[in-house]
Scaffold this motif. Structure first.
Motif, PDB file in Angstrom:
ATOM      1  N   SER A   1       0.840  -1.164   0.027  1.00 46.34           N
ATOM      2  CA  SER A   1       0.015   0.028  -0.062  1.00 46.34           C
ATOM      3  C   SER A   1       0.750   1.175  -0.034  1.00 46.34           C
ATOM      4  O   SER A   1       0.362   2.236  -0.553  1.00 46.34           O
ATOM      5  CB  SER A   1      -0.960   0.242   1.064  1.00 46.34           C
ATOM      6  OG  SER A   1      -1.553   1.249   1.240  1.00 46.34           O
ATOM      7  N   ALA A   2       1.959   1.322   0.921  1.00 46.37           N
ATOM      8  CA  ALA A   2       2.707   2.354   0.802  1.00 46.37           C
ATOM      9  C   ALA A   2       3.574   2.635  -0.514  1.00 46.37           C
ATOM     10  O   ALA A   2       3.897   3.817  -0.737  1.00 46.37           O
ATOM     11  CB  ALA A   2       3.923   2.219   2.018  1.00 46.37           C
ATOM     12  N   ALA A   3       3.782   1.591  -1.215  1.00 42.53           N
ATOM     13  CA  ALA A   3       4.486   1.636  -2.354  1.00 42.53           C
ATOM     14  C   ALA A   3       3.695   2.516  -3.574  1.00 42.53           C
ATOM     15  O   ALA A   3       4.099   2.793  -4.406  1.00 42.53           O
ATOM     16  CB  ALA A   3       4.826   0.188  -2.961  1.00 42.53           C
ATOM     17  N   GLN A   4       2.108   2.386  -3.332  1.00 41.09           N
ATOM     18  CA  GLN A   4       1.433   3.351  -3.880  1.00 41.09           C
ATOM     19  C   GLN A   4       1.086   4.771  -3.351  1.00 41.09           C
ATOM     20  O   GLN A   4       0.022   5.249  -3.532  1.00 41.09           O
ATOM     21  CB  GLN A   4       0.138   2.543  -4.205  1.00 41.09           C
ATOM     22  CG  GLN A   4       0.163   1.328  -4.819  1.00 41.09           C
ATOM     23  CD  GLN A   4      -1.059   0.757  -5.237  1.00 41.09           C
ATOM     24  OE1 GLN A   4      -1.835   1.126  -6.099  1.00 41.09           O
ATOM     25  NE2 GLN A   4      -1.221  -0.617  -4.761  1.00 41.09           N
ATOM     26  N   ASP A   5       1.805   5.103  -2.494  1.00 42.41           N
ATOM     27  CA  ASP A   5       1.845   6.421  -1.807  1.00 42.41           C
ATOM     28  C   ASP A   5       0.689   6.551  -0.857  1.00 42.41           C
ATOM     29  O   ASP A   5       0.310   7.745  -0.628  1.00 42.41           O
ATOM     30  CB  ASP A   5       1.860   7.818  -2.772  1.00 42.41           C
ATOM     31  CG  ASP A   5       3.101   7.834  -3.537  1.00 42.41           C
ATOM     32  OD1 ASP A   5       4.161   7.094  -3.157  1.00 42.41           O
ATOM     33  OD2 ASP A   5       3.212   8.288  -4.787  1.00 42.41           O
ATOM     34  N   ASP A   6       0.192   5.379  -0.086  1.00 44.39           N
ATOM     35  CA  ASP A   6      -0.884   5.448   0.686  1.00 44.39           C
ATOM     36  C   ASP A   6      -0.109   5.948   2.226  1.00 44.39           C
ATOM     37  O   ASP A   6       0.487   5.353   2.755  1.00 44.39           O
ATOM     38  CB  ASP A   6      -1.403   4.026   1.075  1.00 44.39           C
ATOM     39  CG  ASP A   6      -2.446   4.218   1.973  1.00 44.39           C
ATOM     40  OD1 ASP A   6      -2.400   4.581   3.192  1.00 44.39           O
ATOM     41  OD2 ASP A   6      -3.832   3.866   1.513  1.00 44.39           O
ATOM     42  N   LEU A   7      -0.412   7.389   2.491  1.00 40.87           N
ATOM     43  CA  LEU A   7       0.110   7.839   3.545  1.00 40.87           C
ATOM     44  C   LEU A   7      -0.159   7.181   5.016  1.00 40.87           C
ATOM     45  O   LEU A   7       0.842   7.206   6.122  1.00 40.87           O
ATOM     46  CB  LEU A   7      -0.163   9.439   3.628  1.00 40.87           C
ATOM     47  CG  LEU A   7       0.109  10.092   2.547  1.00 40.87           C
ATOM     48  CD1 LEU A   7      -0.435  11.517   2.627  1.00 40.87           C
ATOM     49  CD2 LEU A   7       1.652  10.082   2.188  1.00 40.87           C
ATOM     50  N   TYR A   8      -1.310   6.477   5.032  1.00 41.06           N
ATOM     51  CA  TYR A   8      -1.517   6.060   6.381  1.00 41.06           C
ATOM     52  C   TYR A   8      -0.746   4.643   6.401  1.00 41.06           C
ATOM     53  O   TYR A   8      -0.556   4.281   7.525  1.00 41.06           O
ATOM     54  CB  TYR A   8      -2.999   5.469   6.237  1.00 41.06           C
ATOM     55  CG  TYR A   8      -4.043   6.601   6.298  1.00 41.06           C
ATOM     56  CD1 TYR A   8      -4.295   7.193   7.638  1.00 41.06           C
ATOM     57  CD2 TYR A   8      -4.494   7.276   4.920  1.00 41.06           C
ATOM     58  CE1 TYR A   8      -5.367   8.608   7.556  1.00 41.06           C
ATOM     59  CE2 TYR A   8      -5.637   8.375   5.000  1.00 41.06           C
ATOM     60  CZ  TYR A   8      -5.737   8.951   6.438  1.00 41.06           C
ATOM     61  OH  TYR A   8      -6.685   9.984   6.375  1.00 41.06           O
ATOM     62  N   ALA A   9      -0.886   3.812   5.460  1.00 37.06           N
ATOM     63  CA  ALA A   9       0.322   2.671   5.303  1.00 37.06           C
ATOM     64  C   ALA A   9       1.592   3.273   5.881  1.00 37.06           C
ATOM     65  O   ALA A   9       2.224   2.436   6.629  1.00 37.06           O
ATOM     66  CB  ALA A   9       0.157   1.943   4.313  1.00 37.06           C
ATOM     67  N   MET A  10       2.153   4.208   5.431  1.00 34.08           N
ATOM     68  CA  MET A  10       3.508   4.714   5.664  1.00 34.08           C
ATOM     69  C   MET A  10       3.407   5.003   7.175  1.00 34.08           C
ATOM     70  O   MET A  10       4.617   4.716   7.906  1.00 34.08           O
ATOM     71  CB  MET A  10       3.900   6.069   5.043  1.00 34.08           C
ATOM     72  CG  MET A  10       4.081   5.821   3.452  1.00 34.08           C
ATOM     73  SD  MET A  10       4.497   7.331   2.588  1.00 34.08           S
ATOM     74  CE  MET A  10       4.332   6.673   0.845  1.00 34.08           C
ATOM     75  N   ILE A  11       2.490   5.564   7.721  1.00 32.61           N
ATOM     76  CA  ILE A  11       2.587   6.073   9.191  1.00 32.61           C
ATOM     77  C   ILE A  11       2.458   4.570   9.902  1.00 32.61           C
ATOM     78  O   ILE A  11       3.166   4.628  11.064  1.00 32.61           O
ATOM     79  CB  ILE A  11       1.344   6.886   9.626  1.00 32.61           C
ATOM     80  CG1 ILE A  11       1.627   8.248   8.853  1.00 32.61           C
ATOM     81  CG2 ILE A  11       0.848   7.033  10.994  1.00 32.61           C
ATOM     82  CD1 ILE A  11       0.386   9.080   8.906  1.00 32.61           C
ATOM     83  N   GLN A  12       1.743   3.828   9.517  1.00 31.94           N
ATOM     84  CA  GLN A  12       1.705   2.301  10.442  1.00 31.94           C
ATOM     85  C   GLN A  12       3.077   1.610  10.374  1.00 31.94           C
ATOM     86  O   GLN A  12       3.511   1.427  11.181  1.00 31.94           O
ATOM     87  CB  GLN A  12       0.545   1.577  10.015  1.00 31.94           C
ATOM     88  CG  GLN A  12      -0.819   2.040  10.360  1.00 31.94           C
ATOM     89  CD  GLN A  12      -1.038   2.113  11.676  1.00 31.94           C
ATOM     90  OE1 GLN A  12      -0.414   2.520  12.642  1.00 31.94           O
ATOM     91  NE2 GLN A  12      -2.403   1.614  12.134  1.00 31.94           N
TER      92      GLN A  12
END
Length: 324
Positions: free
Chosen positions: A86-97
């Protein structure tokens, strides 16, 4: 038109039709997964979310990561895989987790997954993407910046820009003592202001909190209005409370007695089997209401519940998207 061209066009048409059908199936699976997740049924939600996650849906990947992390009580390899997708698609919530996963229970069992990036790198990446949007006035990006920095200014900016969740947290913060108010009643006024704004923005948690404020102030007309509005969102506590008040079990806010509608609403909690404490409440409340009804009324109530379910959002606990 040549035979080869006709065949090529036919194959393209069939392929497009199959792709569209698969996409519809994936979207339906995602929606069902999110319904179950929001009903605190993470284990049941995971197979549905997997269908969309494997197709590349970044939101489904994020919530699948949430399901797996909650199931295992720490950031295990499988959960991390989906957060990273998910983060690889720039999902900021995934990056935060991913950024919050500095220390995990996996360290005790020595099975921590290999990381593509260190937690701080994910947080820095999220800030790199969110800050420009926030500076341009994006209310959600401002809220993300608050999550990343815990800078109260970003929360207030997001709230002032109309983010309903930020408005809710402004109210909660002030209830817990944040902010400076020279006069005590100014704090109460500010809390009510933020909760009203968030409620008007459609955030169910704020609506329930605003109902409590209005009840304390003695504004029963306001309580009746907002409790009905939040029940329409599917917020499970609002649905059950609205139903109980309609059946006068108890009568606290002055709704006209409506046993059919009230019983029907409370009976909707049956679908939360396995989600929270709703079943305990249901087992106590439904017989209490049924004792006041005829068999015909109960039949009508069951029909009302069926129609309500078909025309309103599913019941939900509305868990925070960025859960701990």
């Amino acid at each position: 038109m040549s035979t080869h061209l006709v065949c090529a066009l036919l194959i393209t048409a069939l392929s497009s039709s199959a792709f569209a059908q698969t996409s519809l199936e994936q979207q339906a699976a995602k929606e069902q997964g999110l319904i179950l997740y929001n009903q605190n049924k993470a284990v049941s939600a995971a197979p549905f979310l997997t269908v969309a996650a494997e197709a590349g849906d970044h939101e489904a990947q994020y919530f699948l990561g949430e399901c797996l992390r909650k199931k295992n009580h720490y950031m295990n390899a499988e959960a991390r895989k989906w957060y990273e997708a998910s983060a690889a698609q720039d999902d900021l919530y995934a990056m935060i987790q991913l950024g919050r996963s500095e220390k995990n229970l996996c360290e005790l069992s020595q099975d921590c997954p290999t990381r593509k990036k260190a937690p701080i790198e994910w947080l820095n990446e999220a800030q790199r993407l969110a800050k420009p949007k926030a500076e341009q006035g994006d209310a959600e990006a401002m809220f993300i910046m608050y999550q990343l920095t815990i800078d109260q200014d970003w929360l207030e900016k997001s709230a002032n820009a109309g983010n309903a969740i930020a408005q809710y947290w402004m109210a909660i913060g002030e209830q817990e003592g944040s902010g400076v108010f020279l006069l005590p009643w100014k704090r109460s006024e500010s809390i009510a202001k933020w909760l009203k704004a968030s409620s008007e923005g459609g955030y169910p948690k704020a609506m329930m909190a605003y109902v409590a404020v209005l009840y304390k102030e003695g504004d029963m007309a306001g309580v009746r209005h907002w409790l009905e509005e939040v029940a329409k969102t599917g917020e499970q506590n609002a649905v059950s409370t609205y139903g109980a008040y309609l059946t006068h079990t108890p009568d606290r806010v002055g709704y006209p007695l409506d046993l059919v509608k009230g019983y029907g609403l409370v009976s909707l909690l049956k679908e939360l089997d396995g989600g929270g404490s709703a079943q305990v409440y249901l087992e106590e409340k439904l017989p209490e209401i049924a004792a006041k009804m005829t068999p015909k009324q109960i039949k009508e109530a069951n029909e009302f519940a069926k129609n309500w379910k078909a025309t309103h959002p599913p019941l939900s606990f509305f868990p925070d998207k960025l859960s701990r």
